[in-house]
Structures are given as structure tokens and as C-alpha cells.
Write an enzyme that holds these catalytic residues in place. Structure first.
Site, mmCIF file in Angstrom:
data_model
loop_
_atom_site.group_PDB
_atom_site.id
_atom_site.type_symbol
_atom_site.label_atom_id
_atom_site.label_comp_id
_atom_site.label_asym_id
_atom_site.label_seq_id
_atom_site.Cartn_x
_atom_site.Cartn_y
_atom_site.Cartn_z
ATOM 1 N N GLN A 1 0.830 -1.222 0.000
ATOM 2 C CA GLN A 1 0.000 0.000 0.000
ATOM 3 C C GLN A 1 0.856 1.261 0.000
ATOM 4 O O GLN A 1 0.550 2.221 0.712
ATOM 5 C CB GLN A 1 -0.880 0.030 1.253
ATOM 6 C CG GLN A 1 -2.045 -0.949 1.226
ATOM 7 C CD GLN A 1 -3.135 -0.518 2.196
ATOM 8 O OE1 GLN A 1 -2.874 -0.325 3.368
ATOM 9 N NE2 GLN A 1 -4.350 -0.367 1.706
ATOM 10 N N TYR B 1 -1.487 4.142 -0.965
ATOM 11 C CA TYR B 1 -2.491 4.442 0.070
ATOM 12 C C TYR B 1 -1.833 4.999 1.338
ATOM 13 O O TYR B 1 -2.288 5.997 1.901
ATOM 14 C CB TYR B 1 -3.240 3.143 0.368
ATOM 15 C CG TYR B 1 -4.382 3.243 1.344
ATOM 16 C CD1 TYR B 1 -5.676 3.558 0.908
ATOM 17 C CD2 TYR B 1 -4.205 2.970 2.692
ATOM 18 C CE1 TYR B 1 -6.742 3.616 1.798
ATOM 19 C CE2 TYR B 1 -5.262 3.029 3.590
ATOM 20 C CZ TYR B 1 -6.530 3.340 3.136
ATOM 21 O OH TYR B 1 -7.574 3.388 4.032
ATOM 22 N N PRO C 1 -8.570 4.928 11.356
ATOM 23 C CA PRO C 1 -9.170 3.615 11.613
ATOM 24 C C PRO C 1 -8.175 2.495 11.336
ATOM 25 O O PRO C 1 -7.304 2.621 10.460
ATOM 26 C CB PRO C 1 -10.334 3.538 10.608
ATOM 27 C CG PRO C 1 -10.531 4.930 10.100
ATOM 28 C CD PRO C 1 -9.178 5.590 10.194
HETATM 29 N N1 CAA Z 1 5.293 -7.452 4.830
HETATM 30 C C1 CAA Z 1 6.350 -7.794 4.077
HETATM 31 N N2 CAA Z 1 6.274 -8.553 2.995
HETATM 32 C C2 CAA Z 1 5.046 -8.987 2.641
HETATM 33 C C3 CAA Z 1 3.891 -8.667 3.361
HETATM 34 C C4 CAA Z 1 4.053 -7.862 4.515
HETATM 35 N N3 CAA Z 1 3.009 -7.513 5.273
HETATM 36 N N4 CAA Z 1 2.848 -9.239 2.777
HETATM 37 C C5 CAA Z 1 3.320 -9.917 1.722
HETATM 38 N N5 CAA Z 1 4.674 -9.782 1.651
HETATM 39 C C6 CAA Z 1 5.586 -10.395 0.685
HETATM 40 C C7 CAA Z 1 5.225 -11.850 0.520
HETATM 41 O O1 CAA Z 1 5.892 -12.629 1.487
HETATM 42 C C8 CAA Z 1 5.737 -12.123 -0.868
HETATM 43 O O2 CAA Z 1 7.143 -12.304 -0.842
HETATM 44 P P1 CAA Z 1 7.849 -13.395 -1.832
HETATM 45 O O3 CAA Z 1 7.466 -12.979 -3.223
HETATM 46 O O4 CAA Z 1 9.284 -13.232 -1.503
HETATM 47 O O5 CAA Z 1 7.243 -14.701 -1.428
HETATM 48 C C9 CAA Z 1 5.504 -10.825 -1.611
HETATM 49 O O6 CAA Z 1 5.379 -9.814 -0.593
HETATM 50 C C10 CAA Z 1 4.260 -10.837 -2.452
HETATM 51 O O7 CAA Z 1 3.118 -11.075 -1.619
HETATM 52 P P2 CAA Z 1 1.742 -11.545 -2.208
HETATM 53 O O8 CAA Z 1 1.836 -12.977 -2.636
HETATM 54 O O9 CAA Z 1 0.646 -11.232 -1.236
HETATM 55 O O10 CAA Z 1 1.640 -10.642 -3.527
HETATM 56 P P3 CAA Z 1 0.416 -10.365 -4.429
HETATM 57 O O11 CAA Z 1 0.939 -9.561 -5.579
HETATM 58 O O12 CAA Z 1 -0.374 -11.582 -4.704
HETATM 59 O O13 CAA Z 1 -0.554 -9.447 -3.530
HETATM 60 C C11 CAA Z 1 -1.207 -7.547 -2.261
HETATM 61 C C12 CAA Z 1 -0.103 -8.186 -3.073
HETATM 62 C C13 CAA Z 1 -2.450 -7.339 -3.132
HETATM 63 C C14 CAA Z 1 -0.689 -6.190 -1.815
HETATM 64 C C15 CAA Z 1 -1.565 -8.456 -1.063
HETATM 65 O O14 CAA Z 1 -0.388 -8.793 -0.382
HETATM 66 C C16 CAA Z 1 -2.482 -7.785 -0.084
HETATM 67 O O15 CAA Z 1 -3.694 -7.669 -0.318
HETATM 68 N N6 CAA Z 1 -1.941 -7.352 1.047
HETATM 69 C C17 CAA Z 1 -2.746 -6.668 2.085
HETATM 70 C C18 CAA Z 1 -2.578 -5.197 1.979
HETATM 71 C C19 CAA Z 1 -3.477 -4.551 3.000
HETATM 72 O O16 CAA Z 1 -3.373 -4.769 4.207
HETATM 73 N N7 CAA Z 1 -4.405 -3.712 2.537
HETATM 74 C C20 CAA Z 1 -5.332 -3.041 3.409
HETATM 75 C C21 CAA Z 1 -6.612 -2.815 2.646
HETATM 76 S S1 CAA Z 1 -7.904 -2.214 3.721
HETATM 77 C C22 CAA Z 1 -7.489 -0.629 4.007
HETATM 78 O O17 CAA Z 1 -6.602 -0.081 3.434
HETATM 79 C C23 CAA Z 1 -8.288 0.090 5.065
HETATM 80 C C24 CAA Z 1 -7.407 0.613 6.097
HETATM 81 O O18 CAA Z 1 -7.195 1.834 6.143
HETATM 82 C C25 CAA Z 1 -6.790 -0.280 7.107
#
Ligand code: CAA
Length: 247
Positions: free
Chosen positions: A151, A154, A184
């Protein structure tokens, strides 16, 4: 006194709870939402609120456009009344690891989440300082405070809000106008439920409260910060995240 309170993203997950909370607190709550929404969706939202006992007008605009914000604020001013309370809540996610992030994903998020804050605030601010009363609340995020992998767009917009608020707070507190933010955590809205199931499961496991937040738990702080008695709170942030992160 019945003051007009405008909430952008007003028919979304958090926005709905906010307009209801403000209306219940005696404000004239108005929802502003995206002019690309289907009319049926807006009509259904209005009917659902009516069934709950809330008569909340909805105005459509594009918060990424200064002109559209100027038009909608003028219209609300003429049809409902001068805007004294503004909640900049409109926001989107276009999550992606940075190495895959496109210029469009960057742009859409910066424009919707951050330009909107300027575009809307600029329309109502002069009126507020001239009348010596106003309340502005910008909705930030836990992920603006701590950063969140996936993000970078964001998180940049949400932490941008803190700098904006702290600067403007110094300009307007003498004029009876306060500006604060709420950050939030993960709240049970469509935005959060859109996170991939395996990722969301891990997110919830990391929240000390062991659950998502409720939109009403955010709305409560909006009502508090916009109260007539809250005039000495400015440049502040309230984090509501079930213990996920403190600052
Ligand atoms: N910290 C560090 N590395 C991370 C990680 C984290 N939190 N999450 C994933 N990674 C790493 C993974 O281990 C992976 O590493 P390798 O390739 O070495 O294995 C790499 O990043 C890719 O991860 P993904 O397989 O998840 O990648 P993707 O391309 O399929 O998906 C993503 C990427 C869409 C960003 C997905 O990880 C995701 O949805 N993450 C959550 C993001 C999040 O929390 N969003 C909040 C939305 S709600 C909101 O925003 C409201 C609010 O205000 C709170």
C-alpha cells in the site's frame, strides 16, 4: 443548533455510519458520493436509510476534481445550508507490491484520497473562518501511521493527511475552526473484506482485539470531534484500531 455536516464517501461503509451518527446527534447530515455510481445504488441507499428513520440527502460529485467539488458545495449551500462540518472520508485502495504498481494505481489513489482533501476543504474553509466556526475531520488510516506493504500509494495519502492537518490547524484555530484526523484500523467494510481471504485471516490474527472494527466505532469519534464543545482539540489524531498500533 442544526449545522450542516457533509461526509464524502457518504454512502460507503464508514460514511453511512458517519452520516447516521451525525444526524442522530442533531446535525443536518449530507452524503456526497461518487458521480459514477449507479442511480439504483443511490436510490437503494436512500430508501434503506429512510426505513431506518434517516432522511439523508445524497449529492454526487467527483472529489478528484476541484471544479466538481466547487459545484457540489455551492449546490449544497443553496439547497441545504452553509457547510459547517466537513468529513473528508472518500478513499479507495489499489493495493499492489511496489514493483508491480502502475502509474494509474498510484494516480487514482493519490487523487481520490489526497487531492480530494484539498478540493473539498478549499471550498468550505473560507466560509468557516469568516463565520468563526467550523469542524473538519479527515479520515486517515493505521496504514498511514505505520505503513503497510502493498500500500505504498495508500499509505502515502493517509500519512499526507497528518502533515496537512498539523499545518492548517495552526492557521485556523484562532478562527474557531478545528481540523483533526481519525486513523481507523481494519474495519468491517467492503474495502477490507476485499482483501484476499488468506491475507485477511493473517491481518485479523494480528489484531489484539481479535476482530475487525465496526463502522459505528469510527462514527462515534467523528461525532465527538465535530461537537460544539470540541473547539480546543485540533491538529490531533484519534487511532481506533483494536490495539493494532499506537502512536
Ligand atoms: N510485509 C512484508 N512482505 C510482505 C507482506 C508484509 N506484510 N505481505 C506480503 N509480503 C511479501 C510476501 O511474502 C511475498 O514475498 P515473496 O514474493 O518473496 O514470497 C511478496 O510480498 C508478495 O506477496 P503476495 O503474494 O501477497 O503478492 P500479491 O501480488 O499476490 O498481492 C497484495 C499483493 C495485493 C498487496 C496483497 O499482499 C495484499 O492484499 N496485502 C494486504 C494489503 C493490505 O493490508 N491492505 C489493506 C486494505 S484495507 C485498508 O486499506 C483500510 C485501512 O485503512 C486499514
Amino acid at each position: 443548533m442544526s449545522r450542516v455536516a457533509v461526509v464524502t464517501g457518504g454512502i460507503g461503509g464508514l460514511g453511512t455510519a458517519m452520516v447516521k451518527g451525525l444526524a442522530a446527534a442533531g446535525r443536518i447530515a449530507v452524503a456526497v458520493d461518487y458521480n459514477g455510481l449507479k442511480p439504483e445504488a443511490v436510490d437503494k441507499w436512500t430508501a434503506d436509510r429512510k426505513a431506518e428513520g434517516f432522511d439523508i440527502p445524497v449529492y454526487l460529485a467527483d472529489v478528484t476534481s476541484f471544479t466538481s467539488c466547487a459545484e457540489v458545495c455551492k449546490k449544497i449551500g443553496e439547497e441545504i445550508g452553509l457547510i459547517e462540518i466537513l468529513i473528508n472520508n472518500a478513499g479507495i485502495t489499489r493495493d499492489s507490491m511496489f514493483h508491480k504498481m502502475t502509474p494509474e494505481q498510484w494516480d487514482q489513489v493519490i487523487k481520490t484520497n489526497l487531492y480530494s482533501v484539498f478540493n473539498m476543504t478549499r471550498q468550505v474553509y473560507e466560509g468557516m473562518i469568516t463565520r468563526n466556526w467550523g469542524r473538519i475531520v479527515n479520515i486517515a488510516s493505521v496504514n498511514g501511521l505505520r505503513g503497510q506493504a502493498g500500500q505504498s500509494n495508500y499509505s502515502a495519502t493517509k500519512s499526507g493527511i497528518y502533515g496537512f492537518n498539523k499545518a492548517l490547524a495552526q492557521e485556523c484555530v484562532k478562527k474557531g475552526v478545528t481540523i483533526n484526523s481519525i486513523s481507523p484500523g481494519y474495519i468491517g467494510t467492503e474495502m477490507v473484506r476485499a482483501i484476499r481471504a488468506d491475507v485477511l485471516e493473517k491481518v485479523i490474527a494480528g489484531i489484539p482485539a481479535a476482530r475487525l472494527g465496526e463502522p459505528s466505532e469510527i462514527a462515534r469519534a467523528v461525532v465527538f470531534l465535530t461537537d460544539d464543545e470540541a473547539g480546543y482539540i485540533t491538529g490531533e489524531d484519534i487511532t481506533i484500531n483494536g490495539g493494532l498500533y499506537y502512536h
